[in-house]
Design a protein around this motif. Structure first.
Motif, PDB file in Angstrom:
ATOM      1  N   GLN A  10       0.892  -1.217  -0.115  1.00 27.03           N
ATOM      2  CA  GLN A  10       0.051   0.136  -0.112  1.00 27.03           C
ATOM      3  C   GLN A  10       0.696   1.280   0.107  1.00 27.03           C
ATOM      4  OE1 GLN A  10      -2.853   0.195   2.978  1.00 27.03           O
ATOM      5  NE2 GLN A  10      -3.976   1.898   2.169  1.00 27.03           N
ATOM      6  N   GLY A  11       2.034   1.243   0.820  1.00 21.82           N
ATOM      7  CA  GLY A  11       2.824   2.498   0.615  1.00 21.82           C
ATOM      8  C   GLY A  11       3.491   2.934  -0.388  1.00 21.82           C
ATOM      9  N   LEU A  12       3.637   1.760  -1.487  1.00 23.00           N
ATOM     10  CA  LEU A  12       4.382   2.006  -2.815  1.00 23.00           C
ATOM     11  C   LEU A  12       3.677   3.090  -3.520  1.00 23.00           C
ATOM     12  CD1 LEU A  12       5.276  -1.728  -3.855  1.00 23.00           C
ATOM     13  CD2 LEU A  12       6.806   0.259  -2.833  1.00 23.00           C
ATOM     14  N   PRO A  13       4.143   3.900  -4.367  1.00 25.24           N
ATOM     15  CA  PRO A  13       3.631   4.862  -5.284  1.00 25.24           C
ATOM     16  C   PRO A  13       2.838   3.979  -6.539  1.00 25.24           C
ATOM     17  CG  PRO A  13       5.699   5.456  -5.015  1.00 25.24           C
ATOM     18  CD  PRO A  13       5.737   4.274  -4.323  1.00 25.24           C
ATOM     19  N   ALA A  14       2.001   4.308  -6.701  1.00 23.76           N
ATOM     20  CA  ALA A  14       1.083   3.564  -7.858  1.00 23.76           C
ATOM     21  C   ALA A  14       1.761   3.320  -9.284  1.00 23.76           C
ATOM     22  CB  ALA A  14      -0.301   4.370  -8.046  1.00 23.76           C
ATOM     23  N   SER A  15       2.699   4.071  -9.623  1.00 24.10           N
ATOM     24  CA  SER A  15       3.278   3.670 -10.764  1.00 24.10           C
ATOM     25  C   SER A  15       4.073   2.718 -10.478  1.00 24.10           C
ATOM     26  CB  SER A  15       4.378   5.236 -11.190  1.00 24.10           C
ATOM     27  OG  SER A  15       5.156   5.323 -10.093  1.00 24.10           O
ATOM     28  N   MET A  16       4.729   2.308  -9.307  1.00 24.17           N
ATOM     29  CA  MET A  16       5.285   1.024  -9.147  1.00 24.17           C
ATOM     30  C   MET A  16       4.747  -0.171  -8.944  1.00 24.17           C
ATOM     31  SD  MET A  16       8.355   2.882  -6.474  1.00 24.17           S
ATOM     32  CE  MET A  16       9.063   1.249  -6.385  1.00 24.17           C
ATOM     33  N   LEU A  17       3.592  -0.150  -9.004  1.00 19.93           N
ATOM     34  CA  LEU A  17       2.751  -1.242  -8.667  1.00 19.93           C
ATOM     35  C   LEU A  17       2.560  -1.992  -9.878  1.00 19.93           C
ATOM     36  CD1 LEU A  17      -0.284  -0.107  -6.402  1.00 19.93           C
ATOM     37  CD2 LEU A  17       1.805  -1.467  -5.581  1.00 19.93           C
ATOM     38  N   SER A  18       2.393  -3.479  -9.850  1.00 18.24           N
ATOM     39  CA  SER A  18       2.249  -4.230 -10.951  1.00 18.24           C
ATOM     40  C   SER A  18       0.900  -4.016 -11.382  1.00 18.24           C
ATOM     41  CB  SER A  18       2.137  -5.684 -10.814  1.00 18.24           C
ATOM     42  OG  SER A  18       1.318  -6.060  -9.514  1.00 18.24           O
ATOM     43  N   GLU A  50      -6.909  10.703  -1.126  1.00 19.60           N
ATOM     44  CA  GLU A  50      -5.596  11.045  -2.085  1.00 19.60           C
ATOM     45  C   GLU A  50      -5.147   9.719  -2.620  1.00 19.60           C
ATOM     46  OE1 GLU A  50      -3.227  12.587   0.974  1.00 19.60           O
ATOM     47  OE2 GLU A  50      -3.951  14.635   0.874  1.00 19.60           O
ATOM     48  N   ARG A  51      -5.272   8.545  -1.741  1.00 19.80           N
ATOM     49  CA  ARG A  51      -4.776   7.356  -2.261  1.00 19.80           C
ATOM     50  C   ARG A  51      -5.576   6.751  -3.607  1.00 19.80           C
ATOM     51  NH1 ARG A  51      -0.190   4.562  -3.463  1.00 19.80           N
ATOM     52  NH2 ARG A  51      -0.230   2.141  -3.169  1.00 19.80           N
ATOM     53  N   MET A  52      -6.732   7.060  -3.356  1.00 20.45           N
ATOM     54  CA  MET A  52      -7.820   6.486  -4.396  1.00 20.45           C
ATOM     55  C   MET A  52      -7.368   7.344  -5.683  1.00 20.45           C
ATOM     56  SD  MET A  52     -12.076   6.460  -4.587  1.00 20.45           S
ATOM     57  CE  MET A  52     -12.025   5.153  -3.729  1.00 20.45           C
ATOM     58  N   LEU A  53      -7.195   8.522  -5.490  1.00 20.92           N
ATOM     59  CA  LEU A  53      -7.226   9.455  -6.796  1.00 20.92           C
ATOM     60  C   LEU A  53      -5.778   8.900  -7.481  1.00 20.92           C
ATOM     61  CD1 LEU A  53      -8.023  12.836  -5.503  1.00 20.92           C
ATOM     62  CD2 LEU A  53      -9.265  11.329  -7.312  1.00 20.92           C
ATOM     63  N   GLU A  54      -4.884   8.645  -6.589  1.00 12.89           N
ATOM     64  CA  GLU A  54      -3.621   8.247  -7.242  1.00 12.89           C
ATOM     65  C   GLU A  54      -3.490   7.136  -8.024  1.00 12.89           C
ATOM     66  OE1 GLU A  54       0.944   7.111  -5.829  1.00 12.89           O
ATOM     67  OE2 GLU A  54      -0.815   7.492  -4.281  1.00 12.89           O
ATOM     68  N   LEU A  55      -4.523   6.011  -7.539  1.00  7.16           N
ATOM     69  CA  LEU A  55      -4.489   4.697  -8.133  1.00  7.16           C
ATOM     70  C   LEU A  55      -5.317   5.032  -9.449  1.00  7.16           C
ATOM     71  CD1 LEU A  55      -5.422   2.617  -4.988  1.00  7.16           C
ATOM     72  CD2 LEU A  55      -3.155   2.418  -6.364  1.00  7.16           C
ATOM     73  N   GLU A  56      -6.406   5.708  -9.268  1.00  6.79           N
ATOM     74  CA  GLU A  56      -7.235   5.948 -10.433  1.00  6.79           C
ATOM     75  C   GLU A  56      -6.372   6.560 -11.624  1.00  6.79           C
ATOM     76  OE1 GLU A  56     -10.995   7.710  -9.462  1.00  6.79           O
ATOM     77  OE2 GLU A  56     -11.811   5.605  -8.935  1.00  6.79           O
ATOM     78  N   ARG A  57      -5.715   7.637 -11.349  1.00  3.51           N
ATOM     79  CA  ARG A  57      -5.143   8.527 -12.490  1.00  3.51           C
ATOM     80  C   ARG A  57      -4.061   7.349 -12.810  1.00  3.51           C
ATOM     81  NH1 ARG A  57      -4.958  12.836  -8.551  1.00  3.51           N
ATOM     82  NH2 ARG A  57      -3.397  12.253  -7.503  1.00  3.51           N
ATOM     83  N   GLU A  58      -3.237   6.696 -12.188  1.00  2.00           N
ATOM     84  CA  GLU A  58      -2.468   5.651 -12.613  1.00  2.00           C
ATOM     85  C   GLU A  58      -3.123   4.755 -13.541  1.00  2.00           C
ATOM     86  OE1 GLU A  58       1.363   3.780 -13.732  1.00  2.00           O
ATOM     87  OE2 GLU A  58       0.857   5.673 -12.966  1.00  2.00           O
ATOM     88  N   TYR A  59      -4.314   4.178 -13.202  1.00  2.00           N
ATOM     89  CA  TYR A  59      -4.879   3.142 -13.942  1.00  2.00           C
ATOM     90  C   TYR A  59      -5.269   3.567 -15.300  1.00  2.00           C
ATOM     91  CZ  TYR A  59      -8.242  -0.635 -14.740  1.00  2.00           C
ATOM     92  OH  TYR A  59      -8.900  -2.020 -15.337  1.00  2.00           O
ATOM     93  N   LEU A  60      -5.729   4.799 -15.341  1.00  2.00           N
ATOM     94  CA  LEU A  60      -6.091   5.537 -16.638  1.00  2.00           C
ATOM     95  C   LEU A  60      -4.891   5.665 -17.399  1.00  2.00           C
ATOM     96  CD1 LEU A  60      -8.807   8.025 -15.117  1.00  2.00           C
ATOM     97  CD2 LEU A  60      -9.302   6.233 -16.504  1.00  2.00           C
ATOM     98  N   ARG A  61      -3.823   6.213 -16.701  1.00  2.00           N
ATOM     99  CA  ARG A  61      -2.613   6.404 -17.732  1.00  2.00           C
ATOM    100  C   ARG A  61      -2.331   4.897 -18.364  1.00  2.00           C
ATOM    101  NH1 ARG A  61       2.335   5.247 -17.919  1.00  2.00           N
ATOM    102  NH2 ARG A  61       2.612   4.304 -15.830  1.00  2.00           N
TER     103      ARG A  61
END
Length: 329
Positions: A10-18, A50-61
């Motif tokens: 959970q603490g990892l930046p969204a960009s680093m997640l698989s 904030e975390r949800m928005l970060e995850l969604e932005r990365e998912y959309l990217r």
């Protein structure tokens, strides 16, 4: 649900997640959102958003043609990423408003619950203790929970005639009627002032010697003193020490009344007392040994005091009983 039992990813930046982990965390964020809103603290809810928005932005990217619910519908491939994010933020706001409305309407309003209670006064006092008498709706909701007020009791404060609280956009604001209710506190001059058990209880762990007070039973106290009482007893003291056209003030709030507006009430009354004596400035020096020195100085600055080079926090006072405007000494 335990908010502390987050997994190690959970603490990892969204960009680093698989891709799989990104989708799993996104789905979990949506599934837990209502619970965090209703039961978590304001900080937890902010972090969750904030975390949800970060995850969604990365998912959309990564997947611009998808939504969290899958491809299809109106053709997300024709919607820009910026617009998708805007739609997500709008949906969050709509969800929050709906949840607050649900809480407010959970039970019928009962007029019998509008009588004076310590919890309601403390709740209104939190508003009064801010410079403009307002709190964000999430902060107000969290404050009510901390004080043990039910949604019904809070909703009643908006529906009284006149109301004690009002809605201004995303903020909740203390009305003139709400302030009038708090003024039910009494301001009592002590002549002569002496050290006693009531003062000891209000000072609590705060050392009277920090303020030059001789804390011995029935010892006389110099300067002018007033006590503040409400239905629960003595909740604070104010002191005025006049010299050379200015006056040093002291405000002490009972430990159980911190954050309830008692401090703002004492400050207001001391300023009126000073103005009636044609005093130019009131000031306060927070001693080095004060256990909450930084917070106390910040509170005074928020209420119009200006700090000079000597460490004095000063505020101008006009005569004829009128509280003055902020001014540099």
């Amino acid at each position: 649900m335990d908010l502390q039992s987050a997994d190690h990813h959970q603490g990892l930046p969204a960009s680093m997640l698989s891709d799989d982990e990104l989708e799993r965390q996104g789905a979990r964020a949506h599934a837990t959102r209502n619970w965090v809103f209703l039961h978590g603290s304001a900080d937890q809810f902010r972090h969750h958003t904030e975390r949800m928005l970060e995850l969604e932005r990365e998912y959309l990217r990564r997947h611009p043609k998808r939504t969290w619910q899958g491809a299809g519908g109106a053709g997300p491939e024709r919607v820009s990423r910026v617009e998708q994010i805007r739609q997500a933020v709008r949906s969050f706001q709509t969800q929050m408003d709906a949840l607050l409305a649900e809480l407010a309407q959970a039970e019928p309003v009962q007029a019998a619950r509008t009588g004076p209670t310590a919890a309601v006064n403390r709740f209104l006092g939190r508003f009064a203790d801010t410079p403009d008498g307002r709190l964000h709706k999430l902060e107000a909701h969290q404050t009510a929970r901390e004080l043990g007020l039910s949604p019904t009791e809070v909703a009643t404060l908006y529906k009284l005639d006149p109301p004690l609280l009002a809605t201004h956009g995303a903020d909740r604001v203390l009305t003139a009627a709400g302030r009038a209710r708090l003024v039910e506190r009494t301001w009592i001059r002590e002549t002569p002032a002496r050290w006693n058990a009531a003062k000891a209880a209000v000072f609590g762990d705060l050392d009277p010697a920090l303020f030059g007070i001789h804390a011995e039973a029935d010892a006389p106290l110099g300067d002018e003193w007033w006590r503040v009482e409400d239905g629960t007893g003595v909740v604070g003291y104010g002191r005025l020490d006049e010299s050379w056209g200015d006056a040093e003030i002291l405000l002490v709030v009972a430990p159980g009344s911190h954050g309830s507006g008692v401090g703002a009430f004492i400050l207001d009354r001391l300023e009126h007392e000073a103005a009636a004596r044609d005093i130019n400035y009131v000031y306060n020096v927070v001693p080095d040994g004060h256990p909450a020195r930084a917070r106390t100085a910040s509170w005074l600055r928020d209420h119009g005091f200006t700090e000079n080079a000597d460490g004095e926090l000063r505020k101008r006072v006009l005569g004829d009983g009128v509280r003055g405007e902020t001014a540099s000494p």
